[in-house]
Every structure is written in C-alpha cells, then in structure tokens.
Enzyme design. Structure first.
Site, PDB file in Angstrom:
ATOM      1  CB  SER A 115      -0.724   0.048   0.821  1.00  0.00           C
ATOM      2  OG  SER A 115      -1.477   1.167   1.420  1.00  0.00           O
ATOM      3  CG  HIS A 121      -3.870  -1.485  -1.445  1.00  0.00           C
ATOM      4  ND1 HIS A 121      -4.943  -2.373  -1.799  1.00  0.00           N
ATOM      5  CD2 HIS A 121      -4.248  -0.692  -0.555  1.00  0.00           C
ATOM      6  CE1 HIS A 121      -6.026  -2.077  -1.111  1.00  0.00           C
ATOM      7  NE2 HIS A 121      -5.754  -0.905  -0.226  1.00  0.00           N
ATOM      8  CG  ASP A 159      -5.139   2.483   0.960  1.00  0.00           C
ATOM      9  OD1 ASP A 159      -5.916   1.573   0.880  1.00  0.00           O
ATOM     10  OD2 ASP A 159      -3.885   2.147   1.260  1.00  0.00           O
ATOM     11  CG  MET A 204      -8.564   7.078   2.479  1.00  0.00           C
ATOM     12  SD  MET A 204      -7.819   7.223   3.995  1.00  0.00           S
ATOM     13  CE  MET A 204      -6.913   5.531   3.949  1.00  0.00           C
ATOM     14  CG  HIS A 249      -9.130   0.141  -0.414  1.00  0.00           C
ATOM     15  ND1 HIS A 249      -8.688  -0.181   0.798  1.00  0.00           N
ATOM     16  CD2 HIS A 249     -10.484  -0.108  -0.352  1.00  0.00           C
ATOM     17  CE1 HIS A 249      -9.660  -0.183   1.932  1.00  0.00           C
ATOM     18  NE2 HIS A 249     -10.809  -0.299   1.198  1.00  0.00           N
ATOM     19  CG  MET A 307     -11.526   3.222   2.004  1.00  0.00           C
ATOM     20  SD  MET A 307     -10.041   3.021   3.072  1.00  0.00           S
ATOM     21  CE  MET A 307      -8.811   3.191   1.617  1.00  0.00           C
ATOM     22  CG  MET A 353     -11.694  -2.529   5.098  1.00  0.00           C
ATOM     23  SD  MET A 353     -10.395  -2.288   4.180  1.00  0.00           S
ATOM     24  CE  MET A 353      -9.208  -1.370   5.423  1.00  0.00           C
ATOM     25  CG  ASP A 378      -6.279  -2.998   3.033  1.00  0.00           C
ATOM     26  OD1 ASP A 378      -5.064  -2.651   3.601  1.00  0.00           O
ATOM     27  OD2 ASP A 378      -6.866  -1.898   2.475  1.00  0.00           O
TER      28      ASP A 378
HETATM   29  O1  5RP Z   1      -7.017   0.781   3.440  1.00  0.00           O
HETATM   30  C1  5RP Z   1      -6.124   0.849   4.092  1.00  0.00           C
HETATM   31  C2  5RP Z   1      -6.512   1.951   5.368  1.00  0.00           C
HETATM   32  O2  5RP Z   1      -7.835   2.181   5.413  1.00  0.00           O
HETATM   33  C3  5RP Z   1      -4.875   0.613   4.076  1.00  0.00           C
HETATM   34  O3  5RP Z   1      -4.712  -0.110   2.688  1.00  0.00           O
HETATM   35  C4  5RP Z   1      -4.237  -0.371   5.262  1.00  0.00           C
HETATM   36  O4  5RP Z   1      -4.310   0.217   6.536  1.00  0.00           O
HETATM   37  C5  5RP Z   1      -2.571  -0.232   5.020  1.00  0.00           C
HETATM   38  O5  5RP Z   1      -1.870  -0.039   5.768  1.00  0.00           O
HETATM   39  P1  5RP Z   1      -1.144  -1.006   7.072  1.00  0.00           P
HETATM   40  O6  5RP Z   1      -0.605  -2.045   6.392  1.00  0.00           O
HETATM   41  O7  5RP Z   1       0.039   0.187   7.404  1.00  0.00           O
HETATM   42  O8  5RP Z   1      -2.137  -1.210   7.965  1.00  0.00           O
HETATM   43 FE   FE2 Z   2      -6.548  -0.436   1.468  1.00  0.00          FE
END
Ligand code: 5RP
Ligand code: FE2
Length: 220
Positions: free
Chosen positions: A8, A31, A33, A35, A64, A66, A135, A173
C-alpha cells in the site's frame, strides 16, 4: 491461486511516488488507497494521481476506494487504467451497476467490507465480483493494529467463495505484517495488502519476499 502481495502506497513517500512504486518490483500489485474525508476521516489522492502512477509503473494498480460516492467515481478509476477497482459495500447505493461498469472498462471488480460488516448478505453479489476485500482494521489510516475478530469472517468468506467456484480472490487489508499474515493465509486469504510492513521496512523488496514466504508457508 498463488499468494499475491499488494504493497500500500499509503505508507510510502507521497512526494516520490514513482520511486516508491519502483522500490517493490517483486510486488504483484500496488495498492492505492483513495480517501475523501467523507466515507473515512482522512484524505489521500484521486484520479489525477492514479493516472500519473499508471504511466510511471508497469505494476498493476489495485485501487481501494474509501469514498462516499463510489457509484459516481469507480468506473473512472477503471477507465484511468487501474487493474482492479474495489468499492465499499457500506457506501455503494447501486453496487450491481457500478461493479458491472468497472468490469466493462476492463478492470477487476472488488467489493470491500468493513470489520463489522457481515459477508453473508452479499452472497448474491458474488457473480458480479472478482475480489472480496475484508478490512482487518477500520478503514481510514495506515499503521493500525490487526483485528483478530475478522479471522472467522475470512474463513466464512473462503467457504462462500469456494461454493461459488473459487474464482474470486479474498484480499485482507490493514495491519498485515510478518506476524499476522500467516493467520490470514491459514483462514483463506490469498491477496495481502501491506503498507507499513513494506514501506516502513529498511528493505522493501525483502519485506515483500518475506510476507510472500510466510503466507505461502501458512497455506501449507
Ligand atoms: O485501506 C487501508 C486503510 O484504510 C490501508 O490499505 C491499510 O491500512 C494498509 O496499511 P497498513 O498495512 O499500514 O495497515
Ligand atoms: Fe486499503
């Protein structure tokens, strides 16, 4: 299916994204993210950055989303060249239409579930998806602690997916690292997102290799 690792970029240096993508040539996916300050209390990046990243790396992008309105935006991420686009079940108002639009653009379609969202109500959507994202932290931030309470849901998701032919990937994730990845793999996950465990490591390539080896070992 062989274990897949999706580092990520949430944990990467946003000022050097092209270099950070190049730092993990052994990753299966990157990945991304997205947001929006609405679905989650954090803001990251959007379409222009995904378009730029796609040109900067040959590693497929695993987006992903969000965001509060995935029905409006998800197809555009597929059009921008993402290899996979995942929407949250809690946010989508027309998931069937949106998942079909993602696929129509040539991307894999994913459905994400927060830790407290059960998988069973979404069984009828399985024919519409290529990946189920479970998640293992509350979405919004990297670096959080892995939630063990999701493990039984990973098992139930694997059973459901197997009943539907086993074509669908199960992704986990949040808080995935060398200490937690084995439990996820043993429970049935096959695609592993890791932010801090890869980009927080002194050697990201070795970290990806180590995660892959640990997950492969745990699957037996
Ligand atoms: O979707 C996510 C948070 O909403 C990230 O992809 C996820 O938290 C990855 O980070 P880490 O491996 O540090 O937890
Ligand atoms: Fe994610």
């Amino acid at each position: 299916m062989a274990v897949q690792i999706s580092p990520s970029i949430l944990a990467a240096d946003f000022a050097r994204l092209a270099d950070e993508a190049a730092a993990v040539p052994n990753a299966d996916w990157l990945h991304v993210d997205v947001m929006d300050y609405h679905f989650v209390p954090n803001l990251t990046l959007g379409l222009p950055v995904v378009e730029a990243l796609r040109k900067a790396t040959s590693t497929p992008l695993d987006c992903h989303l969000m965001i509060a309105d995935p029905d409006r935006w998800a197809p555009q991420y597929a059009e921008a060249g993402a290899g996979s686009v995942t929407i949250h079940a809690e946010a989508a108002k027309a998931p069937v239409r949106t998942l079909r639009e993602i696929r129509a653009q040539g991307a894999r379609a994913g459905l994400a579930l927060n830790p407290a969202t059960p998988v069973e109500p979404y069984e009828d959507l399985l024919p519409e998806i290529d990946m189920l994202l479970l998640m293992t932290v509350e979405p919004g931030f990297g670096g959080q602690k892995f939630l063990d309470l999701v493990l039984p849901k990973i098992r139930r998701a694997r059973e459901l997916v197997s009943r539907h032919g086993g074509r669908i990937w199960v992704q986990v994730d949040g808080g995935v690292d060398a200490g937690t990845i084995g439990r996820c793999a043993e429970a049935g996950a096959d695609v592993f997102v890791a932010g801090s465990a890869v980009y927080g490591a002194s050697d990201p390539v070795a970290a990806v290799d180590e995660l892959r080896a640990a997950a492969t070992r745990a699957r037996g």
